[in-house]
Design an enzyme around this catalytic site. Structure first.
Site, mmCIF file in Angstrom:
data_model
loop_
_atom_site.group_PDB
_atom_site.id
_atom_site.type_symbol
_atom_site.label_atom_id
_atom_site.label_comp_id
_atom_site.label_asym_id
_atom_site.label_seq_id
_atom_site.Cartn_x
_atom_site.Cartn_y
_atom_site.Cartn_z
ATOM 1 C CG HIS A 171 -2.116 -0.890 1.016
ATOM 2 N ND1 HIS A 171 -2.236 -2.071 1.695
ATOM 3 C CD2 HIS A 171 -3.190 -0.824 0.203
ATOM 4 C CE1 HIS A 171 -3.350 -2.679 1.312
ATOM 5 N NE2 HIS A 171 -3.943 -1.951 0.414
ATOM 6 C CE1 TYR A 202 -1.822 4.843 -6.587
ATOM 7 C CE2 TYR A 202 -4.185 4.970 -6.191
ATOM 8 C CZ TYR A 202 -3.006 4.265 -6.140
ATOM 9 O OH TYR A 202 -2.988 2.991 -5.634
ATOM 10 C CE LYS A 203 -9.081 6.581 -7.213
ATOM 11 N NZ LYS A 203 -9.242 5.135 -6.917
ATOM 12 N NE ARG A 238 -12.054 -0.156 0.600
ATOM 13 C CZ ARG A 238 -11.226 0.373 -0.312
ATOM 14 N NH1 ARG A 238 -10.433 -0.406 -1.034
ATOM 15 N NH2 ARG A 238 -11.164 1.671 -0.500
#
Lengths: 317, 346
Positions: B193, B316-317, B223
């Site tokens: 992470h 980031y995406k 989630r």
């Protein structure tokens, strides 16, 4: 929390102080498989008050028709173990949690040293089944008071053969921890379960010999200690609760009808952790979960085993 | 009720599409007008009939085509399947969990017959029927996790629980949002992470880890996570970046609604019984902006979420190239009406 409905199908007195209980699922279906070292929490309704005690599963993890636990009758019992010994009978329905493992084998370990004292043998019974199945390199060191207290010794001899080493206190046999832990190959893991003094001695010896922290494993469920009664306020629920001398904070919260998270109820897993919003006095931290710094900060408390001494304790619940 | 499995592709000519039913059940992930990372974990309990959470493992109209796409990816790059030797108990646990769930929840498509440890598994949509001995790896053509992982939509990582953390010690990963199994295998929670912006500072990852270490047998959790992908491509892996990275340059004002897809991951976590490991399941759902806009509430919400997105997250995406085009296209659906909290379509 998901619970399993079981019924008692056999009870056996295995030593003067220990009874062995066999459970099957009430609806006749299979129980979940589990991993060596797991325990379940058994719920007992004692005169309208719910006691929840953790017990290690002793059978083979591969056998899912029945679960096996052993209960030692505690001298200063708050009721749970005495109730198990005197009131639980064959055919009685009980509720248990799904198995939880806080004492698992290190699967990458090259050698495993298991150290048991008295009733502390119970979590090792299922671990041995796993170790035998994996053909692992292990030693079981089992210390007990006198021959009549070593009822599992015969069964273990059969299962473990040369892996088993017994130490009978009344015959002057002592386990030399220093010698045992001083001469082990790299990649060895040590596991201890038993009386407090034995657990501490093992941890100290291993640390002093320079064993890596993540190769040292222990399990020691605490019973919630009794103490002076005190009051707590639950901020979100907006109620005040009296915690009596023989009740734990978690039990008092549950008795008041407030739902609180929990898992092991023995100060180990950390699941029931609560935030302390206000306190005027000393908190009696009895758990193994919080660090010393966290305990000193008075910001968190584990209601399953810890208590308070002051006049005011406000919790975020 | 039997599903109608579609013939479609997730590469080259991209014939993937969603039926009206499939759009309606899409797991739209934005309950509010602004997005921020949180530990949005909830119990994975039975959802409404027809929803993606109705069953433990969701099978939908894309099942057969997705399994075929997974097979192609694994043939081209066998490294998308990895399992360290100490994970064999976890492999069998995983096979048991998924076979039992599919046979129970989709009896018209899957069946599992047990005679002691001799099990017979039938997968009708893929035309598979095999008899094997549970726990005996020599009785299956491949490792058990490989065997059943190919017969499920989505990616799976098996996490070993030791030293008070979780290690990604096995995985079958073919539809990932730009991360690599070969790179992550054997890593601990904090290591894999590490690259997530803003989450580490917020303590989100530490809290999530603490929660997962206490994950209980019989009480799975879930989630949603999301990103945006150009073209309905499952395999957006770093290994194959040359095949999809430049697609971002093809987006223009005319084709943005067809090319840009919201990619939602339904992430579920289950404790496994014999191994005490945890399954991390990542089930990917794709929907074009055009299909999202069939429900005005979703179009308005997505417009607001994207318009207020933090620049670090846009980067980031991987949305930098087409983000303004997407926001412009969505703007025309947004009349400024106040929306109540919730992800529902209507």
């Amino acid at each position: 929390m998901s619970m399993i409905n079981v019924k008692v199908v056999a009870i056996e007195q295995v030593t003067p102080l220990v009874k062995h209980f066999t459970f099957v699922k009430e609806d006749g279906s299979s129980l979940p498989a589990f991993s060596g070292g797991s325990h379940v929490v058994v719920s007992l309704d004692i005169g309208g008050r719910i006691h929840r005690n953790p017990y290690s599963l002793m059978g083979s993890p591969m056998e899912n028709e029945a679960y096996h636990i052993s209960v030692r009758k505690q001298e200063n019992s708050r009721g749970g173990s005495v109730f198990m010994h005197e009131n639980v009978t064959v055919g009685m329905p009980l509720k248990i949690t799904y198995p939880v493992n806080l004492f698992s084998l290190a699967k990458k370990g090259r050698k495993h040293i298991l150290i048991a004292g008295g009733i502390g043998i119970t979590p090792f019974m299922s671990q041995i089944a796993d170790l035998n199945r994996m053909n692992a390199n292990y030693e079981l060191h089992y210390a007990y008071r006198s021959p009549e207290h070593g009822a599992f010794a015969a069964q273990l001899k059969e299962k473990c053969g040369d892996h088993l080493h017994c130490y009978i206190d009344s015959q002057g046999q002592r386990l030399d921890l220093q010698a045992l832990l001083n001469d082990q190959p790299l990649g060895t893991h040590v596991y201890v379960c038993g009386p407090n003094a034995m657990v501490l001695a093992t941890l100290d010896t291993a640390r002093n010999l320079g064993w890596p922290e993540n190769h040292i494993h222990s399990e020691q469920f605490l019973s919630p200690p009794t103490g002076e009664p005190f009051k707590i306020q639950l901020a979100r629920s907006n109620i005040e609760i009296q915690v009596s001398a023989e009740m734990s904070m978690l039990e008092a919260i549950e008795a008041a009808g407030v739902e609180a998270d929990y898992l092991c109820r023995g100060g180990v897993c950390g699941r029931c952790e609560l935030d302390v919003l206000e306190t005027d006095g000393a908190l009696e931290h009895n758990d193994h979960f919080l660090t010393d710094t966290e305990k000193a900060s008075c910001k968190k408390i584990m209601p399953c085993v810890s208590r308070a001494k002051g006049e005011r304790l406000v919790l975020d619940l | 009720m039997a599903l109608n499995f579609k013939k479609e592709t997730f590469r080259e000519d991209y014939t993937y599409s969603n039926s009206g039913e499939s759009i309606k059940r899409f797991p739209f992930p934005f309950p509010e007008d602004q997005y921020m990372y949180s530990v949005n974990i909830e119990p994975h309990t039975k959802g409404k009939p027809g929803s993606v959470c109705e069953f433990a493992f969701d099978i939908d109209e894309h099942y057969v085509a997705e399994c075929l796409d997974k097979r192609i990816t694994l043939e081209q790059d066998p490294g998308r399947y990895q399992a360290l030797p100490h994970m064999m108990d976890a492999q069998w646990d995983f096979l048991e969990l998924t076979m039992e769930a599919l046979a129970q929840d989709y009896p018209e498509h899957f069946s599992l017959q047990k005679q002691g440890l001799i099990w017979t598994w039938e997968n009708k949509p893929l035309g598979i029927k095999d008899t094997f001995t549970f726990g005996d790896t020599s009785t299956l053509a491949t490792e058990p996790f490989d065997y059943i992982g190919r017969q499920l939509q989505g990616d799976f990582v098996l996490l070993d629980h030791r030293d008070e953390t979780l290690y990604a010690d096995a995985g079958i990963v073919t539809s990932q949002a730009d991360w690599s199994l070969a790179f992550n295998v054997g890593m601990s929670w904090r290591e894999w992470h590490g690259p997530v912006p803003r989450a580490t500072e917020l303590g989100v990852m530490d809290r999530a880890l603490k929660y997962l270490l206490n994950l209980q047998l019989g009480s799975p959790v879930r989630r949603l996570n999301w990103t945006m992908t150009v073209n309905p491509r499952l395999d957006t892996s770093p290994e194959n970046y040359p095949h999809w990275g430049s697609d971002r340059n093809t987006v223009n004002a005319d084709n943005v609604a067809d090319l840009v897809h919201l990619r939602v991951e339904l992430q579920t976590l289950f404790r496994l019984p014999r191994s005490n490991a945890i399954v991390f399941s990542i089930r990917c759902y794709l929907i074009s902006l055009k299909d999202i806009a069939t429900y005005p509430r979703w179009a308005k919400r997505l417009h607001r979420v994207q318009k207020t997105m933090h620049p670090d997250l846009i980067e980031y995406k991987g949305m930098t190239k087409f983000h303004p085009l997407m926001v412009d296209w969505l703007a025309k659906f947004d009349d400024g009406e106040a929306l109540t909290v919730g992800t529902h379509a209507e």
